[in-house]
Design a protein around this motif. Structure first.
Motif, mmCIF file in Angstrom:
data_model
loop_
_atom_site.group_PDB
_atom_site.id
_atom_site.type_symbol
_atom_site.label_atom_id
_atom_site.label_comp_id
_atom_site.label_asym_id
_atom_site.label_seq_id
_atom_site.Cartn_x
_atom_site.Cartn_y
_atom_site.Cartn_z
ATOM 1 N N THR A 53 45.814 29.620 36.900
ATOM 2 C CA THR A 53 45.137 28.750 37.864
ATOM 3 C C THR A 53 45.022 29.374 39.252
ATOM 4 O O THR A 53 44.651 28.692 40.208
ATOM 5 N N GLY A 54 45.341 30.665 39.362
ATOM 6 C CA GLY A 54 45.124 31.384 40.614
ATOM 7 C C GLY A 54 46.205 31.205 41.655
ATOM 8 O O GLY A 54 45.975 31.489 42.836
ATOM 9 N N ALA A 55 47.396 30.778 41.241
ATOM 10 C CA ALA A 55 48.463 30.514 42.211
ATOM 11 C C ALA A 55 48.862 31.769 42.982
ATOM 12 O O ALA A 55 49.046 31.726 44.205
ATOM 13 N N VAL A 56 49.008 32.892 42.276
ATOM 14 C CA VAL A 56 49.457 34.117 42.940
ATOM 15 C C VAL A 56 48.361 34.664 43.845
ATOM 16 O O VAL A 56 48.596 34.957 45.023
ATOM 17 N N GLY A 57 47.156 34.781 43.312
ATOM 18 C CA GLY A 57 46.060 35.242 44.158
ATOM 19 C C GLY A 57 45.865 34.340 45.362
ATOM 20 O O GLY A 57 45.628 34.809 46.489
ATOM 21 N N GLY A 58 45.997 33.033 45.140
ATOM 22 C CA GLY A 58 45.848 32.094 46.239
ATOM 23 C C GLY A 58 46.882 32.274 47.320
ATOM 24 O O GLY A 58 46.618 32.024 48.507
ATOM 25 N N ALA A 59 48.080 32.723 46.937
ATOM 26 C CA ALA A 59 49.163 32.911 47.904
ATOM 27 C C ALA A 59 48.873 34.052 48.881
ATOM 28 O O ALA A 59 49.518 34.147 49.926
ATOM 29 N N PHE A 60 47.911 34.907 48.547
ATOM 30 C CA PHE A 60 47.557 36.027 49.418
ATOM 31 C C PHE A 60 46.448 35.674 50.400
ATOM 32 O O PHE A 60 45.906 36.559 51.063
ATOM 33 N N ALA A 61 46.105 34.397 50.516
ATOM 34 C CA ALA A 61 45.090 33.969 51.480
ATOM 35 C C ALA A 61 45.475 34.433 52.882
ATOM 36 O O ALA A 61 46.610 34.227 53.323
ATOM 37 N N GLY A 62 44.543 35.085 53.563
ATOM 38 C CA GLY A 62 44.793 35.588 54.902
ATOM 39 C C GLY A 62 45.490 36.926 54.950
ATOM 40 O O GLY A 62 45.576 37.544 56.019
ATOM 41 N N ARG A 63 45.972 37.402 53.786
ATOM 42 C CA ARG A 63 46.667 38.699 53.738
ATOM 43 C C ARG A 63 45.773 39.818 53.244
ATOM 44 O O ARG A 63 46.081 40.999 53.439
ATOM 45 N N VAL A 64 44.691 39.472 52.553
ATOM 46 C CA VAL A 64 43.744 40.455 52.038
ATOM 47 C C VAL A 64 42.322 39.953 52.311
ATOM 48 O O VAL A 64 42.108 38.773 52.610
ATOM 49 N N ARG A 65 41.338 40.857 52.156
ATOM 50 C CA ARG A 65 39.953 40.484 52.451
ATOM 51 C C ARG A 65 39.316 39.708 51.317
ATOM 52 O O ARG A 65 38.584 38.738 51.535
ATOM 53 N N ARG A 66 39.558 40.143 50.060
ATOM 54 C CA ARG A 66 38.929 39.475 48.915
ATOM 55 C C ARG A 66 39.914 39.408 47.762
ATOM 56 O O ARG A 66 40.625 40.374 47.464
ATOM 57 N N ARG A 67 39.924 38.252 47.079
ATOM 58 C CA ARG A 67 40.835 38.021 45.961
ATOM 59 C C ARG A 67 40.014 37.740 44.705
ATOM 60 O O ARG A 67 39.211 36.808 44.673
ATOM 61 N N VAL A 68 40.239 38.563 43.678
ATOM 62 C CA VAL A 68 39.499 38.462 42.413
ATOM 63 C C VAL A 68 40.493 38.092 41.323
ATOM 64 O O VAL A 68 41.561 38.704 41.214
ATOM 65 N N GLY A 69 40.152 37.106 40.509
ATOM 66 C CA GLY A 69 41.013 36.702 39.406
ATOM 67 C C GLY A 69 40.381 37.030 38.072
ATOM 68 O O GLY A 69 39.164 36.908 37.908
ATOM 69 N N VAL A 70 41.207 37.449 37.107
ATOM 70 C CA VAL A 70 40.722 37.713 35.750
ATOM 71 C C VAL A 70 41.691 37.075 34.761
ATOM 72 O O VAL A 70 42.908 37.131 34.941
ATOM 73 N N ASP A 71 41.144 36.427 33.734
ATOM 74 C CA ASP A 71 41.964 35.741 32.744
ATOM 75 C C ASP A 71 41.160 35.632 31.453
ATOM 76 O O ASP A 71 39.921 35.712 31.462
ATOM 77 N N LEU A 72 41.881 35.405 30.350
ATOM 78 C CA LEU A 72 41.238 35.261 29.044
ATOM 79 C C LEU A 72 40.651 33.870 28.850
ATOM 80 O O LEU A 72 39.715 33.683 28.060
ATOM 81 N N THR A 73 41.167 32.875 29.584
ATOM 82 C CA THR A 73 40.856 31.475 29.317
ATOM 83 C C THR A 73 39.912 30.903 30.370
ATOM 84 O O THR A 73 40.252 30.848 31.556
ATOM 85 N N ARG A 74 38.753 30.461 29.929
ATOM 86 C CA ARG A 74 37.728 29.949 30.829
ATOM 87 C C ARG A 74 38.219 28.724 31.614
ATOM 88 O O ARG A 74 37.952 28.595 32.813
ATOM 89 N N ALA A 75 38.924 27.810 30.948
ATOM 90 C CA ALA A 75 39.390 26.599 31.625
ATOM 91 C C ALA A 75 40.333 26.935 32.778
ATOM 92 O O ALA A 75 40.316 26.278 33.825
ATOM 93 N N MET A 76 41.178 27.948 32.589
ATOM 94 C CA MET A 76 42.064 28.379 33.660
ATOM 95 C C MET A 76 41.256 28.960 34.825
ATOM 96 O O MET A 76 41.555 28.704 36.002
ATOM 97 N N LEU A 77 40.240 29.727 34.519
ATOM 98 C CA LEU A 77 39.425 30.330 35.570
ATOM 99 C C LEU A 77 38.689 29.284 36.391
ATOM 100 O O LEU A 77 38.462 29.465 37.592
ATOM 101 N N ASP A 78 38.299 28.183 35.754
ATOM 102 C CA ASP A 78 37.646 27.108 36.500
ATOM 103 C C ASP A 78 38.573 26.575 37.591
ATOM 104 O O ASP A 78 38.121 26.242 38.693
#
Length: 248
Positions: A53-78
């Motif tokens: 659900t993007g918890a880790v990538g979300g935690a880097f808000a303001g620390r990096v310029r762009r955050r990209v997530g990749v996962d096998l499950t479409r529902a999680m990516l939503d």
């Protein structure tokens, strides 16, 4: 059913409750521990592998310029798309990105779904630029004393796991991926086991077995792995390993 389909089915069924199902998922201390080891700058491009659900990538808000997530499950990516800037559905053993595409790659609690964890770790290394940083977080045993006990516990909870992850799996995988100057930080987190087992992926007959497994843990285990039993409630203190290093 192919293993990849089992994983997608499992996480599609959990997406609505995923963030609150276990304490570790949104634990601010664990997320902070992964962000704290970051050595880059605010212009970096980050990839969150097996992002859920993007918890880790979300935690880097303001620390990096762009955050990209990749996962096998479409529902999680939503769900992840609400926390990161861009999402991709893919098998992380074949990431849909060019070599040296990211400044930092992060992944948490996913390597146990692979027969050979070094395969996805090498792929993470491939998409890292030279000098880029890899950050991995995983729940692992405290040592040899609780390893077999924890392995049984993990497979009772998720029978479709492929590997019980040890610290050595991550360190060996990082070495094969050309990651150097690796450091390891521990984060200790208490988990309520009644909540932990009350999740859709846990076979109902295994729920009582898991609680009994904790309640009856041998002294050799509890000497290194804290377990609290208070009436009907049981808590375990997990060891979370945060390993990081730089691509050669």
């Amino acid at each position: 059913m192919p293993h990849e389909d089992e994983v997608q089915q499992q996480f599609s069924g959990r997406v609505g409750i995923y963030d609150r199902r276990s304490a570790w998922i949104m634990d601010p201390g664990l997320l902070a521990a992964m962000v704290a080891v970051y050595r880059g700058n605010a212009q970096a491009r980050l990839l969150d592998v097996c992002c859920g659900t993007g918890a880790v990538g979300g935690a880097f808000a303001g620390r990096v310029r762009r955050r990209v997530g990749v996962d096998l499950t479409r529902a999680m990516l939503d769900e992840a798309s609400k926390r990161v800037d861009e999402v991709h559905q893919a098998d992380v053993r074949a990431l849909p990105f060019d070599d040296a595409n990211f400044d930092v790659v992060v992944s948490r609690q996913a390597m146990h779904f692979f027969d050979d964890p070094s395969v996805p770790i090498r792929e993470m290394g491939r998409v890292l630029r030279p000098g880029g940083q890899l950050i991995l977080g995983q729940r692992v045993p405290y040592g040899e004393a609780d390893a077999a006990w924890m392995s049984e516990l993990n497979f009772l909870k998720q029978p479709n796991l492929r590997t019980f992850i040890l610290e050595s799996h991550l360190l060996e995988g990082m070495a094969k991926a050309g990651i150097e100057n690796v450091t390891v930080t521990d984060y200790l987190l208490w988990e309520d086991m009644q909540d932990w087992v009350a999740s859709p992926e846990v076979p109902v007959p295994n729920r009582a077995k898991i609680l009994d497994h904790c309640r009856n843990a041998p002294a050799s285990v509890t000497a290194v792995h804290p377990i609290e039993v208070e009436g009907d409630r049981i808590r375990c203190r997990w060891r979370w390993m945060v390993a990081t290093g730089l691509k050669a």
